[in-house]
Design a protein around this motif. Structure first.
Motif, PDB file in Angstrom:
ATOM      1  N   THR A   1       1.154  -1.134   0.041  1.00 36.41           N
ATOM      2  CA  THR A   1      -0.191   0.104  -0.157  1.00 36.41           C
ATOM      3  C   THR A   1       0.721   1.156   0.149  1.00 36.41           C
ATOM      4  O   THR A   1       0.585   2.104  -0.794  1.00 36.41           O
ATOM      5  CB  THR A   1      -0.820  -0.096   1.341  1.00 36.41           C
ATOM      6  OG1 THR A   1      -1.609  -1.172   1.393  1.00 36.41           O
ATOM      7  CG2 THR A   1      -1.921   1.136   1.196  1.00 36.41           C
ATOM      8  N   THR A   2       2.035   1.271   0.913  1.00 34.79           N
ATOM      9  CA  THR A   2       2.766   2.437   0.708  1.00 34.79           C
ATOM     10  C   THR A   2       3.372   2.739  -0.423  1.00 34.79           C
ATOM     11  O   THR A   2       3.618   3.731  -0.825  1.00 34.79           O
ATOM     12  CB  THR A   2       3.899   2.035   1.926  1.00 34.79           C
ATOM     13  OG1 THR A   2       3.259   1.728   3.108  1.00 34.79           O
ATOM     14  CG2 THR A   2       4.881   3.391   2.102  1.00 34.79           C
TER      15      THR A   2
ATOM     16  N   ARG B   1       1.294  -1.928  12.438  1.00 30.37           N
ATOM     17  CA  ARG B   1       0.223  -1.477  11.772  1.00 30.37           C
ATOM     18  C   ARG B   1      -1.260  -1.696  12.741  1.00 30.37           C
ATOM     19  O   ARG B   1      -2.147  -0.920  12.684  1.00 30.37           O
ATOM     20  CB  ARG B   1      -0.012  -2.192  10.407  1.00 30.37           C
ATOM     21  CG  ARG B   1      -1.335  -1.695   9.769  1.00 30.37           C
ATOM     22  CD  ARG B   1      -1.328  -2.305   8.172  1.00 30.37           C
ATOM     23  NE  ARG B   1      -1.529  -3.649   8.429  1.00 30.37           N
ATOM     24  CZ  ARG B   1      -1.439  -4.351   7.267  1.00 30.37           C
ATOM     25  NH1 ARG B   1      -0.956  -3.676   5.935  1.00 30.37           N
ATOM     26  NH2 ARG B   1      -1.462  -5.670   7.260  1.00 30.37           N
TER      27      ARG B   1
HETATM   28  N1  LIG Z   1       9.780   0.699   4.196  1.00 26.70           N
HETATM   29  C1  LIG Z   1       9.244   0.640   5.351  1.00 26.70           C
HETATM   30  N2  LIG Z   1       9.721   0.882   6.603  1.00 26.70           N
HETATM   31  C2  LIG Z   1       9.073   0.837   7.811  1.00 26.70           C
HETATM   32  N3  LIG Z   1       7.705   0.579   7.804  1.00 26.70           N
HETATM   33  C3  LIG Z   1       6.946   0.289   6.644  1.00 26.70           C
HETATM   34  C4  LIG Z   1       7.752   0.448   5.364  1.00 26.70           C
HETATM   35  N4  LIG Z   1       6.795   0.405   4.512  1.00 26.70           N
HETATM   36  C5  LIG Z   1       5.557   0.387   5.101  1.00 26.70           C
HETATM   37  N5  LIG Z   1       5.472   0.406   6.433  1.00 26.70           N
HETATM   38  C6  LIG Z   1       4.657   0.468   7.387  1.00 26.70           C
HETATM   39  O1  LIG Z   1       4.374  -0.980   7.631  1.00 26.70           O
HETATM   40  C7  LIG Z   1       2.971  -1.193   7.645  1.00 26.70           C
HETATM   41  C8  LIG Z   1       2.343  -2.212   6.647  1.00 26.70           C
HETATM   42  O2  LIG Z   1       2.780  -1.468   5.245  1.00 26.70           O
HETATM   43  P1  LIG Z   1       1.759  -1.481   4.132  1.00 26.70           P
HETATM   44  O3  LIG Z   1       2.151  -0.540   2.968  1.00 26.70           O
HETATM   45  O4  LIG Z   1       0.387  -1.288   4.703  1.00 26.70           O
HETATM   46  O5  LIG Z   1       1.840  -2.785   3.762  1.00 26.70           O
HETATM   47  P2  LIG Z   1       1.018  -3.965   2.940  1.00 26.70           P
HETATM   48  O6  LIG Z   1      -0.087  -2.989   1.942  1.00 26.70           O
HETATM   49  O7  LIG Z   1       1.793  -4.655   2.014  1.00 26.70           O
HETATM   50  O8  LIG Z   1       0.066  -4.783   3.847  1.00 26.70           O
HETATM   51  C9  LIG Z   1       2.447   0.201   7.720  1.00 26.70           C
HETATM   52  O9  LIG Z   1       2.219   0.481   9.183  1.00 26.70           O
HETATM   53  C10 LIG Z   1       3.318   1.042   7.180  1.00 26.70           C
HETATM   54  O10 LIG Z   1       3.273   2.389   7.515  1.00 26.70           O
END
Ligand SMILES: Nc1ncnc2c1ncn2[C@@H]1O[C@H](COP(=O)(O)OP(=O)(O)O)[C@@H](O)[C@H]1O
Ligand SMILES: Cc1cn([C@H]2C[C@H](O)[C@@H](COP(=O)(O)O)O2)c(=O)[nH]c1=O
Length: 281
Positions: free
Chosen positions: A84-85, A216
């Motif tokens: 998602t990020t 999260r």
């Molecule tokens: N590179 C990163 N380093 C640390 N935390 C991250 C990173 N990328 C995402 N996060 C955090 O990790 C959690 C999961 O990220 P997310 O983008 O929601 O993953 P997904 O969509 O793959 O489940 C969120 O709280 C996000 O803010």
């Protein structure tokens, strides 16, 4: 030259199909595919038959208008790997349309929460969740494009090859549920054109995902053990890296994604051109 000939032939066939009555419509298709389609409003108004860039030898599938022209990139990876990020980052680009997973639907279908139910009792609710995931993913794939490039989170493929497979292999999905889901999935893949030009695989270690998942803190996922993330990780690796499990529908761009956010954003920029120029021939 051969391609333009083929397209010309296809257009003539298409024009002919369009000008014939419903009965003849069925005949035309079954002649080619040995399957009979029942024409319906959706088919007549929203789709057409197409001999597309990934379909040869007179194989035809239902295709939505324009679906063959846009670029489709699926971002795959473990739970909390950062998909998602990553999509949020690319969503700032004008020509990119971003489709995140329809997880809000999986948490609320007419007041029910099949995601929570599945985690509480996978044997009972796995089929329920995965049927709905398959439907909503298909809906995502077939939705009308609003930009020349579409980046979507996961795909109908990973829902089946990773999550359904994991439920089944871990003994939490009964044979009959797996058989029904598999027949649904196979029918969809054989009969509906679901183009993917590139898979971006965010490759992480399960431990890092575990830490991000805890941070999260999604309520349904609080009881997920590290072993679950390890199993999901291995299924991704076997599918996208080792290529020993299931057919990979597009080339794979692997981005190591254990790094902290600033470095990840830098990596996304490094790979931007590769991603945007992808075209699965
Ligand atoms: N590179 C990163 N380093 C640390 N935390 C991250 C990173 N990328 C995402 N996060 C955090 O990790 C959690 C999961 O990220 P997310 O983008 O929601 O993953 P997904 O969509 O793959 O489940 C969120 O709280 C996000 O803010
Ligand atoms: C596709 C798919 C997902 N799930 C579950 C796994 C996670 O709990 C969420 C998705 O979260 P993410 O942070 O976006 O990875 O949904 C599932 O159980 N079955 C599936 O097919």
């Amino acid at each position: 030259m051969a391609l333009s000939c083929c397209i010309g032939q296809f257009r003539r066939t298409l024009a002919h199909i369009h000008s014939t009555a419903a009965g003849s419509f069925n005949q035309q298709i079954s002649h080619c595919q040995k399957r009979v389609y029942r024409p319906c409003t959706w088919i007549n108004t929203q789709t057409r038959l197409l001999s597309s860039r990934t379909q040869q030898n007179c194989t035809r599938k239902l295709v939505r208008n324009g679906e063959d022209k846009k670029l489709v990139i699926c971002v795959e990876g473990n739970i909390a790997s950062g998909k998602t990020t990553c999509l949020e980052h690319f969503s700032k680009t004008n020509e990119i349309e971003v489709l995140t997973e329809p997880i809000s639907k999986w948490r609320d279908v007419q007041g029910h929460n099949p995601l929570a139910l599945m985690y509480q009792d996978p044997s009972r609710w796995g089929l329920t969740l995965q049927t709905y995931v398959q439907l909503t993913m298909l809906n995502r794939h077939l939705s009308t494009a609003s930009a020349p490039v579409r980046m979507m989170e996961r795909s109908i493929y990973s829902a089946k090859y990773i999550f359904v497979e994991n439920l089944y292999r871990s003994g939490k999905m009964p044979d009959v549920d797996f058989a029904v889901l598999s027949e649904w999935f196979d029918w969809i893949i054989q009969n509906i054109f679901i183009p993917v030009d590139l898979i971006v695989y965010l490759q992480t270690t399960p431990q890092i995902c575990y830490e991000r998942l805890k941070e999260r803190c999604r309520v349904e996922e609080t009881m997920i053990p590290i072993e679950y993330l390890e199993a999901i990780h291995q299924l991704h690796e076997d599918w996208l890296i080792n290529k020993t499990s299931f057919k990979v529908p597009a080339p794979v761009l692997v981005i190591p994604a254990d790094h902290a956010l600033p470095k990840m954003l830098h990596k996304y920029e490094e790979n931007r051109e590769k991603i945007l120029l992808a075209r699965n021939a």
